[in-house]
Scaffold this motif. Structure first.
Motif, mmCIF file in Angstrom:
data_model
loop_
_atom_site.group_PDB
_atom_site.id
_atom_site.type_symbol
_atom_site.label_atom_id
_atom_site.label_comp_id
_atom_site.label_asym_id
_atom_site.label_seq_id
_atom_site.Cartn_x
_atom_site.Cartn_y
_atom_site.Cartn_z
ATOM 1 N N MET A 110 23.241 25.841 9.105
ATOM 2 C CA MET A 110 23.700 24.988 10.191
ATOM 3 C C MET A 110 23.900 25.889 11.405
ATOM 4 N N HIS A 111 22.898 25.897 12.286
ATOM 5 C CA HIS A 111 22.841 26.838 13.401
ATOM 6 C C HIS A 111 23.272 26.196 14.717
ATOM 7 N N ARG A 112 23.702 24.939 14.681
ATOM 8 C CA ARG A 112 24.073 24.228 15.911
ATOM 9 C C ARG A 112 25.367 24.781 16.504
ATOM 10 N N LYS A 113 25.503 24.623 17.839
ATOM 11 C CA LYS A 113 26.740 24.949 18.546
ATOM 12 C C LYS A 113 27.078 23.768 19.457
ATOM 13 N N ILE A 114 27.972 22.905 18.994
ATOM 14 C CA ILE A 114 28.287 21.660 19.682
ATOM 15 C C ILE A 114 29.800 21.491 19.740
ATOM 16 N N VAL A 115 30.306 20.986 20.848
ATOM 17 C CA VAL A 115 31.702 20.569 20.975
ATOM 18 C C VAL A 115 31.708 19.194 21.617
ATOM 19 N N VAL A 116 32.528 18.287 21.082
ATOM 20 C CA VAL A 116 32.718 16.972 21.706
ATOM 21 C C VAL A 116 34.219 16.729 21.838
ATOM 22 N N ILE A 117 34.651 16.391 23.035
ATOM 23 C CA ILE A 117 36.064 16.164 23.344
ATOM 24 C C ILE A 117 36.266 14.701 23.723
ATOM 25 N N ASP A 118 37.067 13.977 22.928
ATOM 26 C CA ASP A 118 37.430 12.584 23.222
ATOM 27 C C ASP A 118 36.214 11.675 23.395
ATOM 28 N N GLY A 119 35.061 12.051 22.887
ATOM 29 C CA GLY A 119 33.865 11.238 23.025
ATOM 30 C C GLY A 119 33.369 11.122 24.451
ATOM 31 N N ARG A 120 33.880 11.980 25.361
ATOM 32 C CA ARG A 120 33.538 11.854 26.782
ATOM 33 C C ARG A 120 33.025 13.144 27.422
ATOM 34 N N LEU A 121 33.219 14.273 26.769
ATOM 35 C CA LEU A 121 32.766 15.567 27.275
ATOM 36 C C LEU A 121 32.128 16.310 26.113
ATOM 37 N N ALA A 122 30.955 16.891 26.357
ATOM 38 C CA ALA A 122 30.262 17.630 25.295
ATOM 39 C C ALA A 122 29.768 18.968 25.824
ATOM 40 N N PHE A 123 29.702 19.941 24.908
ATOM 41 C CA PHE A 123 29.104 21.242 25.175
ATOM 42 C C PHE A 123 28.020 21.473 24.130
ATOM 43 N N VAL A 124 26.839 21.912 24.582
ATOM 44 C CA VAL A 124 25.718 22.202 23.683
ATOM 45 C C VAL A 124 25.076 23.496 24.160
ATOM 46 N N GLY A 125 24.747 24.391 23.232
ATOM 47 C CA GLY A 125 24.093 25.623 23.652
ATOM 48 C C GLY A 125 23.908 26.589 22.519
ATOM 49 N N GLY A 126 23.926 27.891 22.867
ATOM 50 C CA GLY A 126 23.658 28.926 21.881
ATOM 51 C C GLY A 126 24.805 29.886 21.663
ATOM 52 N N ILE A 127 25.964 29.653 22.293
ATOM 53 C CA ILE A 127 27.060 30.618 22.272
ATOM 54 C C ILE A 127 27.966 30.363 21.067
ATOM 55 N N ASN A 128 28.156 31.408 20.253
ATOM 56 C CA ASN A 128 29.069 31.364 19.123
ATOM 57 C C ASN A 128 30.474 31.780 19.555
ATOM 58 N N TYR A 129 31.422 31.651 18.624
ATOM 59 C CA TYR A 129 32.807 32.019 18.915
ATOM 60 C C TYR A 129 33.070 33.417 18.370
ATOM 61 N N SER A 130 32.685 34.408 19.167
ATOM 62 C CA SER A 130 32.844 35.808 18.791
ATOM 63 C C SER A 130 32.921 36.645 20.060
ATOM 64 N N ALA A 131 33.601 37.782 19.952
ATOM 65 C CA ALA A 131 33.864 38.609 21.127
ATOM 66 C C ALA A 131 32.609 39.254 21.682
ATOM 67 N N ASP A 132 31.511 39.275 20.925
ATOM 68 C CA ASP A 132 30.285 39.885 21.446
ATOM 69 C C ASP A 132 29.563 38.988 22.443
ATOM 70 N N HIS A 133 30.179 37.889 22.838
ATOM 71 C CA HIS A 133 29.615 37.045 23.890
ATOM 72 C C HIS A 133 30.321 37.240 25.233
ATOM 73 N N VAL A 134 31.181 38.239 25.338
ATOM 74 C CA VAL A 134 31.826 38.554 26.619
ATOM 75 C C VAL A 134 31.502 39.999 26.990
ATOM 76 N N MET A 135 31.434 40.259 28.282
ATOM 77 C CA MET A 135 30.916 41.533 28.775
ATOM 78 C C MET A 135 31.752 42.726 28.340
ATOM 79 N N ASP A 136 33.074 42.571 28.205
ATOM 80 C CA ASP A 136 33.893 43.730 27.870
ATOM 81 C C ASP A 136 33.687 44.199 26.433
ATOM 82 N N PHE A 137 32.819 43.507 25.669
ATOM 83 C CA PHE A 137 32.474 43.977 24.333
ATOM 84 C C PHE A 137 31.676 45.271 24.404
ATOM 85 N N GLY A 138 30.999 45.486 25.544
ATOM 86 C CA GLY A 138 30.232 46.709 25.719
ATOM 87 C C GLY A 138 28.741 46.473 25.767
#
Length: 407
Positions: A110-138
């Motif tokens: 299951m490779h999907r990355k989806i968020v749905v809030i209150d059935g009115r706002l959604a996020f779809v993409g490729g970003i996981n929840y890990s610190a290697d997705h922010v610049m200060d990771f190096g």
């Protein structure tokens, strides 16, 4: 599939833009938060997500978290238990036991990355929840993209994630009750973008994302820009790119120059001769690992999502992309990709490649036939029904077995 109009779509680049928006949305949720992700790590990003989910759940918001059993294997018992105690329902997709210290559930993730809030706002993409997705990771911080969506398309995404929970274990009755309880009135238009929510599974939608890519490439008249982290597509897509370049379309590929896994660059480079000799431009992104899965065609068509252009994503994994018809969004995405090509990429020339040799000819023959036939070979692997196993259920205190399987 029909295009759904009246949507607003916003491009979010990297964790610096994505994580604050998602965490704020969770904290502002009134009724429901649903999250699907391939990777959740217990680091500063994963802890921030947990804090936001716990706070929402304690306010009475229904919070459902779905993770992949292979991609998120090492969450601690304390982390999991704290979510359950706050009221978060957490499930793992196909959690697997270890054998000799190795996890064997490598395929059909299951490779999907989806968020749905209150059935009115959604996020779809490729970003996981890990610190290697922010610049200060190096230097190993990843370059990636997601989108925030409002408007009628969110109803489609909402229904999809509820159905995914039901199919994985809750059942049709739960799905009907949850749909009935959720606000199902048609969402009012919030913008001008036409959007399709396109998924890939191993049953009825085995090649939907690939077909959208093919249709866009075959209809291209001026310019194609594809940025994809893991590039080893099927024969049809390679042929479509070569034909587009030969009929005068400017075809640009942004691939990994500093890959997180060396085999990724080795596999993609096997295709360089075929693509360059047809007039395709190849750029290797060298600043840090590229993790994006985005494309723009003719300043109008674009896509952002979780699907790579490789055998796992195109033939095995569960994936989700949004496909967009909107000139303003396409121009914004194209501008950011142009900036990558101009400032942070190496333009690969035919002269940079090794000369043809007997071994290269033999290797190219086998690569050609692998690309031509791997979708059929992938179908031989077991097509099991996806299982969503509770990692922790706030209604039950019997969580030990689920944690053992998950770990």
């Amino acid at each position: 599939m029909a295009w759904i109009g009246g949507n607003r779509i916003e491009l979010l680049e990297n964790g610096e833009e994505f994580f604050p928006r998602v965490f704020d949305a969770i904290r502002s949720a009134e009724r429901e938060v649903i999250i699907e992700t391939f990777i959740l790590f217990e680091d500063k990003v994963g802890n921030a997500l947990a804090d936001a989910m716990r706070e929402a759940a304690r306010r009475g918001v229904k919070v459902d978290l779905m993770i992949d059993g292979f991609g998120s294997p090492d969450l601690s018992e304390a982390y999991i238990q704290s979510l359950g105690q706050a009221g978060v329902r957490m499930r793992a997709f196909d959690p697997g036991q270890q054998f000799l210290g190795q996890r064997l559930n490598l395929f059909r993730r299951m490779h999907r990355k989806i968020v749905v809030i209150d059935g009115r706002l959604a996020f779809v993409g490729g970003i996981n929840y890990s610190a290697d997705h922010v610049m200060d990771f190096g230097p190993k911080a990843k370059q990636d993209y997601s989108v925030a969506l409002t408007g009628p398309i969110v109803s489609e995404i909402h229904r999809f994630v509820l159905h995914a929970i039901a199919v994985g274990g809750k059942g049709a009755g739960w799905f009907r009750r949850r749909i009935k309880a959720a606000p199902q009135a048609e969402l009012a238009p919030t913008g001008d973008a036409e959007v399709q929510f396109v998924t890939r599974d191993n049953r009825r939608h085995t090649n939907d994302i690939e077909r959208h890519y093919l249709a866009a490439i075959r209809s291209a008249r001026r310019r194609i820009v594809i940025a994809n982290a893991y590039f080893f597509p099927g024969y049809r897509l390679i042929k479509a790119l070569r034909r587009a370049a030969r009929r005068g379309v400017e075809v640009n590929l942004i691939l990994q120059g500093e890959p997180d896994m060396p085999i990724v660059k080795v596999a993609a480079s096997m295709l360089y001769h075929h693509l360059l000799h047809a007039g395709v431009h190849i750029y290797e992104y060298c600043q840090r690992p590229l993790h994006g899965k985005v494309a723009v065609v003719d300043d109008r068509w674009s896509t952002v999502g979780s699907s790579n252009l490789d055998p796992l994503s195109l033939s095995l994994n569960l994936e989700a992309n949004v496909v967009v018809r909107d000139a303003a969004f396409a121009q914004e995405l194209q501008s950011r990709l142009d900036r990558l090509m101009q400032n942070h990429c190496k333009h690969v020339e035919a002269a940079d490649l090794d000369e043809w040799s007997g071994w290269r000819l033999v290797r190219s023959f086998f690569v050609f036939h692998l690309l031509r036939w791997y979708p059929s070979w992938a179908g031989w692997l077991p097509r099991h029904a996806p299982r969503l196993k509770p990692v922790v259920d706030p209604k039950s205190t019997e969580t030990g077995a689920a944690r053992t399987d998950h770990a």
